[in-house]
Design a protein around this motif. Sequence first.
Motif, PDB file in Angstrom:
ATOM      1  N   PHE A  70      -0.777 -14.795   5.658  1.00 13.76           N
ATOM      2  CA  PHE A  70      -0.170 -14.667   4.329  1.00 13.76           C
ATOM      3  C   PHE A  70      -1.019 -13.791   3.401  1.00 13.76           C
ATOM      4  CE2 PHE A  70       2.094 -18.657   5.591  1.00 13.76           C
ATOM      5  CZ  PHE A  70       3.351 -18.077   5.609  1.00 13.76           C
ATOM      6  N   ALA A  71      -2.340 -13.807   3.570  1.00 12.82           N
ATOM      7  CA  ALA A  71      -3.178 -12.889   2.787  1.00 12.82           C
ATOM      8  C   ALA A  71      -2.741 -11.451   3.074  1.00 12.82           C
ATOM      9  CB  ALA A  71      -4.651 -13.087   3.137  1.00 12.82           C
ATOM     10  N   PHE A  74       0.632 -10.797   1.340  1.00 20.42           N
ATOM     11  CA  PHE A  74       0.454 -10.546  -0.096  1.00 20.42           C
ATOM     12  C   PHE A  74      -0.052  -9.125  -0.328  1.00 20.42           C
ATOM     13  CE2 PHE A  74      -0.692 -15.337  -0.529  1.00 20.42           C
ATOM     14  CZ  PHE A  74       0.642 -15.672  -0.359  1.00 20.42           C
ATOM     15  N   LEU A  75      -1.013  -8.724   0.511  1.00 19.38           N
ATOM     16  CA  LEU A  75      -1.562  -7.372   0.371  1.00 19.38           C
ATOM     17  C   LEU A  75      -0.478  -6.333   0.612  1.00 19.38           C
ATOM     18  CD1 LEU A  75      -3.889  -5.394   0.004  1.00 19.38           C
ATOM     19  CD2 LEU A  75      -4.481  -5.709   2.405  1.00 19.38           C
ATOM     20  N   GLN A  77       2.685  -6.644   0.112  1.00 20.58           N
ATOM     21  CA  GLN A  77       3.616  -6.616  -1.010  1.00 20.58           C
ATOM     22  C   GLN A  77       3.010  -5.903  -2.235  1.00 20.58           C
ATOM     23  OE1 GLN A  77       5.251 -10.451  -2.115  1.00 20.58           O
ATOM     24  NE2 GLN A  77       7.253  -9.471  -2.217  1.00 20.58           N
ATOM     25  N   VAL A  78       1.729  -6.154  -2.493  1.00 19.10           N
ATOM     26  CA  VAL A  78       1.073  -5.495  -3.631  1.00 19.10           C
ATOM     27  C   VAL A  78       0.999  -3.993  -3.367  1.00 19.10           C
ATOM     28  CG1 VAL A  78      -1.070  -5.293  -4.943  1.00 19.10           C
ATOM     29  CG2 VAL A  78      -0.235  -7.546  -4.293  1.00 19.10           C
ATOM     30  N   TRP A  79       0.699  -3.629  -2.126  1.00 20.88           N
ATOM     31  CA  TRP A  79       0.665  -2.208  -1.755  1.00 20.88           C
ATOM     32  C   TRP A  79       2.034  -1.570  -2.022  1.00 20.88           C
ATOM     33  CZ3 TRP A  79       3.715   0.014   2.139  1.00 20.88           C
ATOM     34  CH2 TRP A  79       3.434   1.350   2.405  1.00 20.88           C
ATOM     35  N   ALA A  80       3.113  -2.282  -1.636  1.00 19.15           N
ATOM     36  CA  ALA A  80       4.470  -1.766  -1.814  1.00 19.15           C
ATOM     37  C   ALA A  80       4.796  -1.594  -3.300  1.00 19.15           C
ATOM     38  CB  ALA A  80       5.479  -2.701  -1.145  1.00 19.15           C
ATOM     39  N   LEU A  81       4.258  -2.478  -4.148  1.00 13.47           N
ATOM     40  CA  LEU A  81       4.482  -2.345  -5.588  1.00 13.47           C
ATOM     41  C   LEU A  81       3.973  -0.995  -6.087  1.00 13.47           C
ATOM     42  CD1 LEU A  81       3.573  -5.793  -7.223  1.00 13.47           C
ATOM     43  CD2 LEU A  81       5.797  -4.649  -7.237  1.00 13.47           C
ATOM     44  N   GLY A  82       2.880  -0.524  -5.500  1.00 17.31           N
ATOM     45  CA  GLY A  82       2.320   0.765  -5.899  1.00 17.31           C
ATOM     46  C   GLY A  82       3.073   1.948  -5.315  1.00 17.31           C
ATOM     47  N   GLN A  83       3.869   1.680  -4.258  1.00 19.44           N
ATOM     48  CA  GLN A  83       4.585   2.767  -3.585  1.00 19.44           C
ATOM     49  C   GLN A  83       5.948   3.058  -4.208  1.00 19.44           C
ATOM     50  OE1 GLN A  83       3.039   4.559  -0.943  1.00 19.44           O
ATOM     51  NE2 GLN A  83       1.384   3.342  -1.832  1.00 19.44           N
ATOM     52  N   GLY A  84       6.427   2.141  -5.042  1.00 18.97           N
ATOM     53  CA  GLY A  84       7.708   2.372  -5.696  1.00 18.97           C
ATOM     54  C   GLY A  84       8.751   1.327  -5.363  1.00 18.97           C
ATOM     55  N   TYR A  88       9.117  -1.495  -2.183  1.00 15.54           N
ATOM     56  CA  TYR A  88       9.052  -2.918  -2.498  1.00 15.54           C
ATOM     57  C   TYR A  88      10.291  -3.647  -1.976  1.00 15.54           C
ATOM     58  CZ  TYR A  88       8.790  -7.294  -4.981  1.00 15.54           C
ATOM     59  OH  TYR A  88       8.760  -8.626  -5.271  1.00 15.54           O
ATOM     60  N   VAL A  92      10.617  -6.828   0.758  1.00 13.64           N
ATOM     61  CA  VAL A  92      11.357  -8.077   0.501  1.00 13.64           C
ATOM     62  C   VAL A  92      12.433  -8.268   1.574  1.00 13.64           C
ATOM     63  CG1 VAL A  92      12.819  -9.328  -1.129  1.00 13.64           C
ATOM     64  CG2 VAL A  92      10.850  -8.031  -1.965  1.00 13.64           C
ATOM     65  N   LEU A  95      10.901  -9.413   4.763  1.00 17.36           N
ATOM     66  CA  LEU A  95      10.498 -10.818   4.690  1.00 17.36           C
ATOM     67  C   LEU A  95      11.699 -11.756   4.853  1.00 17.36           C
ATOM     68  CD1 LEU A  95       7.827 -10.754   1.828  1.00 17.36           C
ATOM     69  CD2 LEU A  95       7.428 -11.157   4.252  1.00 17.36           C
TER      70      LEU A  95
ATOM     71  N   PHE B  24      -2.196 -20.974  -2.203  1.00 17.16           N
ATOM     72  CA  PHE B  24      -1.329 -20.415  -1.157  1.00 17.16           C
ATOM     73  C   PHE B  24       0.031 -21.107  -1.050  1.00 17.16           C
ATOM     74  CE2 PHE B  24      -3.248 -17.191   1.896  1.00 17.16           C
ATOM     75  CZ  PHE B  24      -3.965 -16.591   0.894  1.00 17.16           C
ATOM     76  N   PRO B  36      12.838 -14.011  -0.738  1.00 15.75           N
ATOM     77  CA  PRO B  36      13.582 -13.274   0.294  1.00 15.75           C
ATOM     78  C   PRO B  36      14.894 -13.951   0.683  1.00 15.75           C
ATOM     79  CG  PRO B  36      11.277 -13.454   0.899  1.00 15.75           C
ATOM     80  CD  PRO B  36      11.481 -14.350  -0.276  1.00 15.75           C
ATOM     81  N   TYR B  45      11.472  -5.596  -9.527  1.00 17.73           N
ATOM     82  CA  TYR B  45      10.336  -4.717  -9.234  1.00 17.73           C
ATOM     83  C   TYR B  45       9.598  -4.361 -10.518  1.00 17.73           C
ATOM     84  CZ  TYR B  45       7.736  -0.489  -8.303  1.00 17.73           C
ATOM     85  OH  TYR B  45       6.744   0.440  -8.235  1.00 17.73           O
ATOM     86  N   HIS B  49       5.764  -5.085 -11.301  1.00 17.80           N
ATOM     87  CA  HIS B  49       4.931  -3.905 -11.477  1.00 17.80           C
ATOM     88  C   HIS B  49       4.243  -3.936 -12.835  1.00 17.80           C
ATOM     89  CE1 HIS B  49       4.066   0.513 -11.862  1.00 17.80           C
ATOM     90  NE2 HIS B  49       3.653   0.262 -10.632  1.00 17.80           N
ATOM     91  N   ILE B  65      -6.614 -12.796  -2.248  1.00 17.46           N
ATOM     92  CA  ILE B  65      -6.541 -12.248  -0.895  1.00 17.46           C
ATOM     93  C   ILE B  65      -7.902 -12.259  -0.197  1.00 17.46           C
ATOM     94  CG2 ILE B  65      -6.037 -10.163   0.450  1.00 17.46           C
ATOM     95  CD1 ILE B  65      -3.846  -9.527  -1.615  1.00 17.46           C
ATOM     96  N   LEU B  69      -9.576 -14.619   3.200  1.00 20.02           N
ATOM     97  CA  LEU B  69      -9.860 -13.877   4.434  1.00 20.02           C
ATOM     98  C   LEU B  69     -11.210 -14.305   5.014  1.00 20.02           C
ATOM     99  CD1 LEU B  69      -8.619 -10.232   3.737  1.00 20.02           C
ATOM    100  CD2 LEU B  69      -7.662 -11.910   5.309  1.00 20.02           C
ATOM    101  N   VAL B 111      -6.258  -0.835  -2.693  1.00 17.00           N
ATOM    102  CA  VAL B 111      -4.859  -0.921  -3.137  1.00 17.00           C
ATOM    103  C   VAL B 111      -4.792  -1.250  -4.624  1.00 17.00           C
ATOM    104  CG1 VAL B 111      -2.766  -2.338  -2.965  1.00 17.00           C
ATOM    105  CG2 VAL B 111      -3.840  -1.449  -0.897  1.00 17.00           C
ATOM    106  N   LEU B 115      -3.483   1.407  -7.672  1.00 15.49           N
ATOM    107  CA  LEU B 115      -2.121   1.010  -8.006  1.00 15.49           C
ATOM    108  C   LEU B 115      -1.824   1.406  -9.462  1.00 15.49           C
ATOM    109  CD1 LEU B 115      -0.844  -2.409  -6.786  1.00 15.49           C
ATOM    110  CD2 LEU B 115      -0.035  -1.546  -8.940  1.00 15.49           C
ATOM    111  N   ARG B 117       1.127   3.828 -10.389  1.00 13.10           N
ATOM    112  CA  ARG B 117       2.422   4.423 -10.717  1.00 13.10           C
ATOM    113  C   ARG B 117       3.333   3.505 -11.523  1.00 13.10           C
ATOM    114  NH1 ARG B 117       5.408   7.564  -6.347  1.00 13.10           N
ATOM    115  NH2 ARG B 117       5.858   5.513  -5.517  1.00 13.10           N
TER     116      ARG B 117
END
Lengths: 164, 117
Positions: A70-71, A74-75, A77-84, A88, A92, A95, B24, B36, B45, B49, B65, B69, B111, B115, B117
């Motif tokens: 799950f870590a 989460f990473l 999803q956060v990465w996807a938030l930055g991609q647009g 994102y 979803v 998932l 968690f 989902p 979004y 964002h 996160i 780990l 990331v 981040l 944009r």
Amino acid sequence: MNGDMSGGAGLHHVGDGGMTRRAGLQPGHAYMRYHPKWYRRRMSVWWWLQKGSYAQFVLRELTSVAVAFFAFIFLWQVWALGQGPQAYAHVVARLGTPLAVVLSVVGFVLVLYHTVTWFNLAPAAMVVRVSGRRVPGWMVAAANYAAWVLLSAVVAWFFLGANQ
Amino acid sequence: MNERLTPFLWLLFSAGGTVAALLFPVHVFLVALAFPLGALPAPSYEALHGLVQHPLVRIYIFVLISLPLFHWAHRFRYTLYDGLQLYHLTNLIAVLCYGAALAGTAATAYVLLTLTR
């Protein structure tokens, strides 16, 4: 044990953490390294299935795999938030696929198992004293559960109120 | 394992276990199941964002996160060690587990810092 046991082939490279002890009692006898290996019965790799409490222990340790899973989610999803927005929405949607849902349900149960075992162990790991007296274990555990409920509510409030 | 490193790694394990235990369940339930599956109204979004623009939220995500780990690295390491009796691979297992946690932490930091944009 006595000096006659010094003929073993793997004698001098057994990793015993540097532990040594006196082997013989005769004066001038050479020191011999301590070999715990000689006193151990071979154990099956499936030792943890022999008893319920062992299996519970290994299950508890394996909840960490769900935690790492799950870590990573989460990473992702956060990465996807930055991609647009499209990236994102893609995450979803992924998932929501049957495989992801099954993994999430199993992982969710494991995470809950981690939470419960962690809080129930907290009194043993953390001794709290108030004016010299030890706070009873159930109170320490209860404080953990209370913090859990409170923090979960705050996180849910952030997620569910984000649209306003 | 380095004698001076061990207490520090145990601290990370303990802190990560606490973070995972407290936070968690709610994150997993909402992000991986309720949203989902459409069981609860998912945040848009734009809303999420906007939320991650706040530095405190980014620090929160980093802690959420990275510490768990290290919790995983510690537990998984000893599960492999005890469970599968891989005593001769103890150093390799430690390097791989903590290395993976470090890599995940670095990726999370990257990331979150990029981040924009």
